[in-house]
Design an enzyme around this catalytic site. Sequence first.
Site, PDB file in Angstrom:
ATOM      1  N   HIS A 126      -2.833  34.263  49.392  1.00  0.00           N
ATOM      2  CA  HIS A 126      -2.091  33.486  48.394  1.00  0.00           C
ATOM      3  C   HIS A 126      -2.400  33.929  46.961  1.00  0.00           C
ATOM      4  CE1 HIS A 126      -1.151  29.676  46.140  1.00  0.00           C
ATOM      5  NE2 HIS A 126      -0.112  29.703  46.970  1.00  0.00           N
ATOM      6  N   SER A 172       0.376  31.335  54.652  1.00  0.00           N
ATOM      7  CA  SER A 172       1.274  30.331  54.092  1.00  0.00           C
ATOM      8  C   SER A 172       2.749  30.664  54.272  1.00  0.00           C
ATOM      9  CB  SER A 172       0.975  30.129  52.613  1.00  0.00           C
ATOM     10  OG  SER A 172       1.002  31.354  51.933  1.00  0.00           O
ATOM     11  N   LYS A 231      -1.252  19.351  51.122  1.00  0.00           N
ATOM     12  CA  LYS A 231      -0.339  19.702  52.220  1.00  0.00           C
ATOM     13  C   LYS A 231      -0.516  18.658  53.336  1.00  0.00           C
ATOM     14  CE  LYS A 231      -0.402  24.454  50.602  1.00  0.00           C
ATOM     15  NZ  LYS A 231       0.618  24.276  49.560  1.00  0.00           N
TER      16      LYS A 231
HETATM   17  C1  LIG Z   1      -2.779  29.401  51.029  1.00  0.00           C
HETATM   18  C2  LIG Z   1      -2.726  28.526  49.814  1.00  0.00           C
HETATM   19  N1  LIG Z   1      -3.821  28.416  49.060  1.00  0.00           N
HETATM   20  C3  LIG Z   1      -3.829  27.651  47.950  1.00  0.00           C
HETATM   21  C4  LIG Z   1      -2.726  26.959  47.553  1.00  0.00           C
HETATM   22  C5  LIG Z   1      -2.760  26.145  46.289  1.00  0.00           C
HETATM   23  O1  LIG Z   1      -2.980  24.796  46.579  1.00  0.00           O
HETATM   24  P1  LIG Z   1      -2.563  23.661  45.560  1.00  0.00           P
HETATM   25  O2  LIG Z   1      -1.094  23.491  45.689  1.00  0.00           O
HETATM   26  O3  LIG Z   1      -3.344  22.476  45.965  1.00  0.00           O
HETATM   27  O4  LIG Z   1      -2.941  24.140  44.188  1.00  0.00           O
HETATM   28  C6  LIG Z   1      -1.567  27.013  48.332  1.00  0.00           C
HETATM   29  C7  LIG Z   1      -0.372  26.232  47.916  1.00  0.00           C
HETATM   30  O5  LIG Z   1       0.725  26.638  47.926  1.00  0.00           O
HETATM   31  C8  LIG Z   1      -1.562  27.823  49.487  1.00  0.00           C
HETATM   32  O6  LIG Z   1      -0.478  27.940  50.255  1.00  0.00           O
END
Ligand SMILES: Cc1ncc(COP(=O)(O)O)c(C=O)c1O
Length: 381
Positions: A126, A172, A231
Amino acid sequence: MAGATTAMQAWLGSRAQVRERRGMQRGTEPQGILVDLASNDYLGLSADPRVIEAATAALHQFGAGARGSRVVCGTTAAHQDLEEQLCLLTGQEAALAFSSGYTANIGVLTALGGPGTLIIHDAHVHASLLDGIRLSRSPSLEVAHHDIAAIGAALAGRTQPRAVVVLESIYSVLGDAADLSAVARLCATFDALLLVDEAHGIGVADQGRGAAHAAGLAASPHVAVTATLSKALGSQGGAVLGSPALREHLVNTARTFIFDTALAPSAAAAAARAAAIVRLEPELAGRVLANAAALAARCGVPQAAGAVQSIPVESAARAAELAAGLRTRGVSVGCFRPPSVPDGVSRLRLTARANLTEPELEWAANTVAQAVESAAKDGSA
Ligand SMILES: Cc1ncc(COP(=O)(O)O)c(C=O)c1O
Protein backbone atom coordinates in the site's frame (compact mmCIF):
# COMPACT_ATOMS: atom_id res chain seq x y z
CA MET A 1 -6.28 39.61 -8.52
CA ALA A 2 -9.68 37.93 -9.01
CA GLY A 3 -10.16 36.61 -12.56
CA ALA A 4 -6.46 36.29 -13.43
CA THR A 5 -5.14 32.75 -13.85
CA THR A 6 -2.08 31.98 -11.76
CA ALA A 7 0.64 29.62 -12.94
CA MET A 8 -0.53 27.13 -10.32
CA GLN A 9 -4.17 27.33 -11.47
CA ALA A 10 -3.13 26.81 -15.09
CA TRP A 11 -1.07 23.78 -14.08
CA LEU A 12 -3.94 22.32 -12.00
CA GLY A 13 -6.27 22.77 -14.99
CA SER A 14 -3.90 21.05 -17.41
CA ARG A 15 -3.34 18.12 -15.00
CA ALA A 16 -7.14 17.71 -14.67
CA GLN A 17 -7.49 17.62 -18.48
CA VAL A 18 -4.82 14.92 -18.76
CA ARG A 19 -6.57 12.80 -16.10
CA GLU A 20 -9.92 13.25 -17.84
CA ARG A 21 -8.47 12.13 -21.21
CA ARG A 22 -6.95 9.01 -19.65
CA GLY A 23 -10.05 8.02 -17.67
CA MET A 24 -8.17 8.63 -14.43
CA GLN A 25 -10.32 11.31 -12.80
CA ARG A 26 -11.40 10.51 -9.24
CA GLY A 27 -14.24 12.13 -7.28
CA THR A 28 -15.59 12.43 -3.74
CA GLU A 29 -19.34 12.73 -4.28
CA PRO A 30 -21.60 11.06 -1.69
CA GLN A 31 -23.42 8.12 -3.27
CA GLY A 32 -27.08 7.15 -2.99
CA ILE A 33 -26.51 3.47 -3.61
CA LEU A 34 -28.68 0.36 -3.38
CA VAL A 35 -25.91 -2.16 -2.77
CA ASP A 36 -22.43 -1.26 -1.62
CA LEU A 37 -19.67 -3.51 -2.95
CA ALA A 38 -17.03 -0.81 -2.58
CA SER A 39 -16.64 -0.02 1.09
CA ASN A 40 -14.27 -1.75 3.50
CA ASP A 41 -16.93 -2.13 6.19
CA TYR A 42 -16.48 -5.90 5.85
CA LEU A 43 -18.45 -6.91 8.93
CA GLY A 44 -21.02 -4.12 8.76
CA LEU A 45 -19.82 -2.91 12.16
CA SER A 46 -19.74 0.80 11.28
CA ALA A 47 -23.53 0.84 11.72
CA ASP A 48 -23.76 -1.75 14.51
CA PRO A 49 -25.82 -0.24 17.37
CA ARG A 50 -23.34 -1.55 19.96
CA VAL A 51 -20.43 0.17 18.21
CA ILE A 52 -22.39 3.41 17.83
CA GLU A 53 -23.41 3.23 21.46
CA ALA A 54 -19.76 2.86 22.56
CA ALA A 55 -18.74 5.85 20.44
CA THR A 56 -21.63 7.95 21.80
CA ALA A 57 -20.75 7.15 25.41
CA ALA A 58 -17.12 8.12 24.76
CA LEU A 59 -18.21 11.37 23.10
CA HIS A 60 -20.08 12.29 26.27
CA GLN A 61 -17.29 11.14 28.57
CA PHE A 62 -14.26 12.53 26.73
CA GLY A 63 -15.58 15.15 24.26
CA ALA A 64 -15.35 15.35 20.47
CA GLY A 65 -11.57 15.48 20.14
CA ALA A 66 -8.54 14.11 21.99
CA ARG A 67 -7.24 17.68 22.64
CA GLY A 68 -3.58 16.80 22.28
CA SER A 69 -0.94 14.25 21.38
CA ARG A 70 -0.99 10.90 23.16
CA VAL A 71 2.28 11.85 24.90
CA VAL A 72 0.87 15.15 26.22
CA CYS A 73 -2.76 14.91 27.32
CA GLY A 74 -4.48 12.91 24.55
CA THR A 75 -4.39 9.42 26.07
CA THR A 76 -7.73 8.39 27.59
CA ALA A 77 -9.14 5.19 29.06
CA ALA A 78 -10.72 4.61 25.62
CA HIS A 79 -7.24 4.39 24.02
CA GLN A 80 -6.04 1.99 26.70
CA ASP A 81 -9.13 -0.18 26.31
CA LEU A 82 -8.69 -0.19 22.54
CA GLU A 83 -5.08 -1.38 22.78
CA GLU A 84 -6.10 -4.11 25.22
CA GLN A 85 -8.95 -5.28 22.97
CA LEU A 86 -6.66 -5.37 19.92
CA CYS A 87 -4.20 -7.58 21.83
CA LEU A 88 -7.00 -9.89 22.98
CA LEU A 89 -8.26 -10.23 19.40
CA THR A 90 -4.94 -10.74 17.62
CA GLY A 91 -2.95 -12.54 20.34
CA GLN A 92 -0.24 -9.87 20.25
CA GLU A 93 1.58 -8.79 23.38
CA ALA A 94 1.31 -5.02 22.92
CA ALA A 95 -0.54 -2.51 20.77
CA LEU A 96 -0.20 1.20 20.08
CA ALA A 97 -3.07 3.14 18.50
CA PHE A 98 -2.40 5.82 15.89
CA SER A 99 -4.77 8.35 14.31
CA SER A 100 -4.97 6.25 11.11
CA GLY A 101 -3.57 3.15 9.43
CA TYR A 102 -1.60 5.51 7.20
CA THR A 103 0.15 7.20 10.13
CA ALA A 104 0.72 3.82 11.83
CA ASN A 105 2.59 2.57 8.75
CA ILE A 106 4.64 5.73 8.37
CA GLY A 107 5.33 5.83 12.11
CA VAL A 108 6.63 2.29 12.46
CA LEU A 109 8.75 2.34 9.29
CA THR A 110 10.41 5.67 10.08
CA ALA A 111 11.01 4.56 13.68
CA LEU A 112 12.65 1.28 12.61
CA GLY A 113 14.38 2.52 9.47
CA GLY A 114 17.52 4.50 8.73
CA PRO A 115 20.87 3.79 7.09
CA GLY A 116 21.42 0.66 9.22
CA THR A 117 18.15 -1.01 8.22
CA LEU A 118 17.54 -2.58 4.83
CA ILE A 119 13.84 -2.53 3.94
CA ILE A 120 12.62 -5.13 1.46
CA HIS A 121 9.04 -4.80 0.23
CA ASP A 122 6.59 -6.53 -2.09
CA ALA A 123 5.80 -4.52 -5.24
CA HIS A 124 2.09 -4.40 -4.35
CA VAL A 125 2.25 -2.95 -0.84
CA HIS A 126 0.00 0.00 0.00
CA ALA A 127 0.95 3.64 -0.62
CA SER A 128 1.24 4.30 3.13
CA LEU A 129 3.95 1.63 3.40
CA LEU A 130 5.80 3.02 0.38
CA ASP A 131 5.66 6.51 1.87
CA GLY A 132 6.94 5.17 5.21
CA ILE A 133 9.84 3.44 3.46
CA ARG A 134 10.75 6.62 1.56
CA LEU A 135 10.56 8.78 4.69
CA SER A 136 12.64 6.28 6.69
CA ARG A 137 15.74 7.04 4.57
CA SER A 138 16.57 3.35 4.64
CA PRO A 139 18.22 1.55 1.76
CA SER A 140 15.28 -0.30 0.20
CA LEU A 141 14.60 -3.00 -2.33
CA GLU A 142 11.34 -3.82 -4.11
CA VAL A 143 10.71 -7.46 -5.00
CA ALA A 144 8.13 -8.79 -7.46
CA HIS A 145 4.75 -9.76 -6.03
CA HIS A 146 5.08 -12.90 -3.85
CA ASP A 147 8.74 -13.44 -4.89
CA ILE A 148 9.94 -15.24 -1.76
CA ALA A 149 13.20 -16.34 -3.37
CA ALA A 150 14.08 -12.68 -4.04
CA ILE A 151 13.38 -11.81 -0.40
CA GLY A 152 15.68 -14.64 0.71
CA ALA A 153 18.45 -13.54 -1.65
CA ALA A 154 18.20 -9.92 -0.47
CA LEU A 155 18.31 -10.97 3.18
CA ALA A 156 21.23 -13.32 2.61
CA GLY A 157 23.24 -10.66 0.78
CA ARG A 158 22.53 -7.70 3.03
CA THR A 159 25.33 -5.57 4.46
CA GLN A 160 23.16 -3.64 6.96
CA PRO A 161 22.95 -4.86 10.57
CA ARG A 162 19.13 -4.87 10.52
CA ALA A 163 16.44 -5.69 7.95
CA VAL A 164 12.66 -5.34 7.72
CA VAL A 165 10.52 -7.22 5.19
CA VAL A 166 7.23 -5.45 4.43
CA LEU A 167 4.16 -7.31 3.14
CA GLU A 168 0.39 -7.16 3.34
CA SER A 169 -1.29 -10.27 4.69
CA ILE A 170 -4.20 -9.89 2.24
CA TYR A 171 -3.46 -7.44 -0.53
CA SER A 172 -5.77 -4.47 -0.68
CA VAL A 173 -6.48 -4.45 -4.42
CA LEU A 174 -5.68 -7.98 -5.65
CA GLY A 175 -7.23 -9.64 -2.59
CA ASP A 176 -4.60 -12.41 -2.60
CA ALA A 177 -2.68 -13.62 0.46
CA ALA A 178 1.03 -13.56 1.25
CA ASP A 179 2.77 -16.74 2.43
CA LEU A 180 3.50 -15.34 5.88
CA SER A 181 4.89 -18.61 7.28
CA ALA A 182 7.52 -18.90 4.55
CA VAL A 183 8.63 -15.27 4.83
CA ALA A 184 8.66 -15.42 8.64
CA ARG A 185 10.95 -18.48 8.45
CA LEU A 186 13.34 -16.50 6.24
CA CYS A 187 13.22 -13.58 8.67
CA ALA A 188 14.05 -15.91 11.56
CA THR A 189 16.94 -17.46 9.59
CA PHE A 190 18.44 -14.08 8.65
CA ASP A 191 17.53 -12.25 11.86
CA ALA A 192 15.15 -9.79 10.20
CA LEU A 193 11.74 -8.39 11.17
CA LEU A 194 8.64 -9.21 9.11
CA LEU A 195 6.24 -6.25 9.17
CA VAL A 196 2.79 -7.36 8.06
CA ASP A 197 0.06 -4.87 7.20
CA GLU A 198 -3.17 -6.61 8.28
CA ALA A 199 -5.52 -3.85 7.08
CA HIS A 200 -7.50 -6.48 5.14
CA GLY A 201 -6.71 -9.49 7.34
CA ILE A 202 -7.92 -8.49 10.79
CA GLY A 203 -11.66 -9.09 11.12
CA VAL A 204 -11.61 -11.47 8.15
CA ALA A 205 -8.87 -14.14 8.31
CA ASP A 206 -8.79 -16.79 11.04
CA GLN A 207 -12.24 -15.97 12.42
CA GLY A 208 -11.25 -12.32 12.52
CA ARG A 209 -7.99 -12.72 14.42
CA GLY A 210 -5.95 -12.06 11.31
CA ALA A 211 -3.56 -13.93 9.06
CA ALA A 212 -0.54 -13.54 11.36
CA HIS A 213 -2.52 -15.31 14.08
CA ALA A 214 -3.57 -18.00 11.60
CA ALA A 215 0.09 -18.63 10.77
CA GLY A 216 1.00 -18.94 14.47
CA LEU A 217 3.05 -15.73 14.29
CA ALA A 218 1.10 -13.58 16.76
CA ALA A 219 3.81 -13.28 19.40
CA SER A 220 6.86 -14.09 17.26
CA PRO A 221 9.94 -11.92 17.96
CA HIS A 222 10.46 -11.77 14.18
CA VAL A 223 7.01 -10.40 13.34
CA ALA A 224 5.16 -7.11 13.90
CA VAL A 225 1.76 -6.15 12.53
CA THR A 226 0.07 -2.93 11.50
CA ALA A 227 -3.69 -2.54 11.38
CA THR A 228 -6.35 -0.09 10.41
CA LEU A 229 -9.47 0.40 12.51
CA SER A 230 -11.34 1.79 9.52
CA LYS A 231 -12.14 -1.41 7.63
CA ALA A 232 -13.51 -4.54 9.37
CA LEU A 233 -13.58 -2.67 12.70
CA GLY A 234 -15.89 -0.05 11.17
CA SER A 235 -14.32 2.96 12.88
CA GLN A 236 -11.31 5.17 12.21
CA GLY A 237 -7.65 4.96 13.23
CA GLY A 238 -4.74 2.55 13.07
CA ALA A 239 -2.41 0.52 15.26
CA VAL A 240 0.95 -1.21 15.47
CA LEU A 241 1.00 -4.58 17.24
CA GLY A 242 4.05 -6.43 18.49
CA SER A 243 6.36 -6.64 21.46
CA PRO A 244 6.28 -4.28 24.47
CA ALA A 245 9.80 -3.13 23.48
CA LEU A 246 8.56 -2.15 20.02
CA ARG A 247 5.63 -0.27 21.55
CA GLU A 248 7.95 1.60 23.90
CA HIS A 249 10.29 2.49 21.02
CA LEU A 250 7.37 3.85 18.97
CA VAL A 251 6.00 5.93 21.85
CA ASN A 252 9.40 7.60 22.06
CA THR A 253 10.42 7.84 18.40
CA ALA A 254 7.49 7.49 15.97
CA ARG A 255 6.93 11.03 14.71
CA THR A 256 3.38 10.35 13.47
CA PHE A 257 2.53 9.22 17.00
CA ILE A 258 4.31 11.96 18.96
CA PHE A 259 3.54 14.97 16.76
CA ASP A 260 -0.06 14.08 15.90
CA THR A 261 -3.23 14.69 17.88
CA ALA A 262 -4.40 11.40 19.36
CA LEU A 263 -7.15 9.39 17.73
CA ALA A 264 -10.58 10.80 18.73
CA PRO A 265 -11.69 8.91 21.88
CA SER A 266 -15.07 8.11 20.29
CA ALA A 267 -13.30 6.40 17.35
CA ALA A 268 -11.09 4.50 19.81
CA ALA A 269 -14.13 3.37 21.82
CA ALA A 270 -15.99 2.31 18.67
CA ALA A 271 -13.01 0.26 17.45
CA ALA A 272 -12.53 -1.31 20.90
CA ARG A 273 -16.16 -2.42 20.94
CA ALA A 274 -15.88 -3.71 17.37
CA ALA A 275 -12.73 -5.70 18.23
CA ALA A 276 -14.57 -7.32 21.15
CA ILE A 277 -17.52 -8.17 18.89
CA VAL A 278 -15.20 -9.77 16.30
CA ARG A 279 -13.56 -11.88 19.02
CA LEU A 280 -16.84 -12.96 20.60
CA GLU A 281 -18.73 -13.53 17.33
CA PRO A 282 -16.31 -15.38 15.04
CA GLU A 283 -19.19 -16.35 12.73
CA LEU A 284 -19.14 -12.78 11.36
CA ALA A 285 -15.82 -13.42 9.60
CA GLY A 286 -17.19 -16.72 8.29
CA ARG A 287 -20.10 -14.88 6.70
CA VAL A 288 -17.75 -12.49 4.86
CA LEU A 289 -15.87 -15.40 3.33
CA ALA A 290 -19.08 -17.18 2.32
CA ASN A 291 -20.36 -14.00 0.63
CA ALA A 292 -16.97 -13.47 -1.02
CA ALA A 293 -17.16 -17.00 -2.45
CA ALA A 294 -20.64 -16.38 -3.88
CA LEU A 295 -19.59 -13.04 -5.38
CA ALA A 296 -16.46 -14.48 -7.00
CA ALA A 297 -18.36 -17.47 -8.42
CA ARG A 298 -21.05 -15.32 -10.05
CA CYS A 299 -18.49 -12.88 -11.46
CA GLY A 300 -16.35 -15.68 -12.87
CA VAL A 301 -13.16 -14.85 -10.98
CA PRO A 302 -11.21 -17.20 -8.71
CA GLN A 303 -12.12 -16.61 -5.07
CA ALA A 304 -9.52 -14.41 -3.38
CA ALA A 305 -8.26 -14.88 0.17
CA GLY A 306 -10.46 -12.37 2.00
CA ALA A 307 -13.30 -9.94 1.40
CA VAL A 308 -11.78 -8.29 -1.68
CA GLN A 309 -12.46 -9.77 -5.13
CA SER A 310 -10.64 -8.27 -8.06
CA ILE A 311 -11.83 -8.19 -11.71
CA PRO A 312 -9.19 -7.15 -14.26
CA VAL A 313 -10.43 -4.74 -16.95
CA GLU A 314 -8.69 -4.00 -20.27
CA SER A 315 -8.10 -0.26 -19.70
CA ALA A 316 -8.43 2.49 -17.11
CA ALA A 317 -11.10 4.23 -19.21
CA ARG A 318 -13.15 1.00 -19.52
CA ALA A 319 -12.89 0.39 -15.77
CA ALA A 320 -14.08 3.93 -15.01
CA GLU A 321 -16.94 3.54 -17.50
CA LEU A 322 -18.01 0.21 -15.97
CA ALA A 323 -17.92 1.57 -12.41
CA ALA A 324 -19.91 4.67 -13.43
CA GLY A 325 -22.48 2.54 -15.27
CA LEU A 326 -22.89 0.26 -12.28
CA ARG A 327 -23.33 3.26 -10.00
CA THR A 328 -26.26 4.49 -12.10
CA ARG A 329 -27.82 1.04 -11.72
CA GLY A 330 -27.38 1.19 -7.93
CA VAL A 331 -24.25 -0.88 -7.34
CA SER A 332 -21.17 0.79 -5.94
CA VAL A 333 -17.86 -0.92 -6.81
CA GLY A 334 -14.26 0.18 -6.41
CA CYS A 335 -12.35 1.21 -9.52
CA PHE A 336 -8.58 0.89 -9.24
CA ARG A 337 -6.36 2.33 -11.93
CA PRO A 338 -2.68 3.27 -12.18
CA PRO A 339 -0.88 4.44 -10.07
CA SER A 340 -2.90 2.52 -7.41
CA VAL A 341 -2.12 -0.72 -9.29
CA PRO A 342 1.64 -1.21 -9.69
CA ASP A 343 1.27 -3.79 -12.48
CA GLY A 344 -0.66 -1.24 -14.57
CA VAL A 345 -3.76 -3.51 -14.80
CA SER A 346 -6.95 -1.59 -14.00
CA ARG A 347 -9.47 -3.47 -11.94
CA LEU A 348 -12.94 -3.39 -10.48
CA ARG A 349 -12.61 -4.12 -6.80
CA LEU A 350 -15.62 -5.76 -5.16
CA THR A 351 -15.88 -6.21 -1.43
CA ALA A 352 -18.09 -8.76 0.25
CA ARG A 353 -19.70 -7.82 3.55
CA ALA A 354 -21.04 -10.05 6.30
CA ASN A 355 -24.31 -8.11 6.39
CA LEU A 356 -25.23 -8.38 2.70
CA THR A 357 -28.56 -10.17 2.45
CA GLU A 358 -28.89 -13.08 0.03
CA PRO A 359 -31.18 -11.15 -2.39
CA GLU A 360 -28.86 -8.11 -2.28
CA LEU A 361 -25.83 -10.24 -3.00
CA GLU A 362 -27.51 -12.14 -5.83
CA TRP A 363 -28.88 -9.02 -7.51
CA ALA A 364 -25.63 -7.05 -7.18
CA ALA A 365 -23.43 -9.95 -8.33
CA ASN A 366 -25.66 -10.53 -11.37
CA THR A 367 -25.64 -6.82 -12.21
CA VAL A 368 -21.83 -6.68 -12.06
CA ALA A 369 -21.38 -9.93 -13.98
CA GLN A 370 -23.71 -8.79 -16.80
CA ALA A 371 -21.98 -5.40 -17.07
CA VAL A 372 -18.52 -7.00 -17.22
CA GLU A 373 -19.66 -9.60 -19.77
CA SER A 374 -21.22 -7.00 -22.05
CA ALA A 375 -18.13 -4.73 -21.75
CA ALA A 376 -15.95 -7.70 -22.74
CA LYS A 377 -18.18 -8.35 -25.80
CA ASP A 378 -17.99 -4.65 -26.80
CA GLY A 379 -14.22 -4.79 -26.39
CA SER A 380 -13.80 -7.81 -28.63
CA ALA A 381 -16.32 -6.61 -31.27
C1 LIG B 1 -3.17 -2.10 3.10
C2 LIG B 1 -3.57 -0.78 3.69
N1 LIG B 1 -2.79 -0.23 4.62
C3 LIG B 1 -3.09 0.96 5.18
C4 LIG B 1 -4.21 1.64 4.83
C5 LIG B 1 -4.50 2.99 5.44
O1 LIG B 1 -5.42 2.86 6.49
P1 LIG B 1 -6.29 4.09 6.97
O2 LIG B 1 -7.37 4.26 5.97
O3 LIG B 1 -6.75 3.72 8.32
O4 LIG B 1 -5.38 5.29 6.99
C6 LIG B 1 -5.09 1.09 3.89
C7 LIG B 1 -6.33 1.83 3.53
O5 LIG B 1 -6.73 1.96 2.44
C8 LIG B 1 -4.76 -0.15 3.30
O6 LIG B 1 -5.54 -0.71 2.38
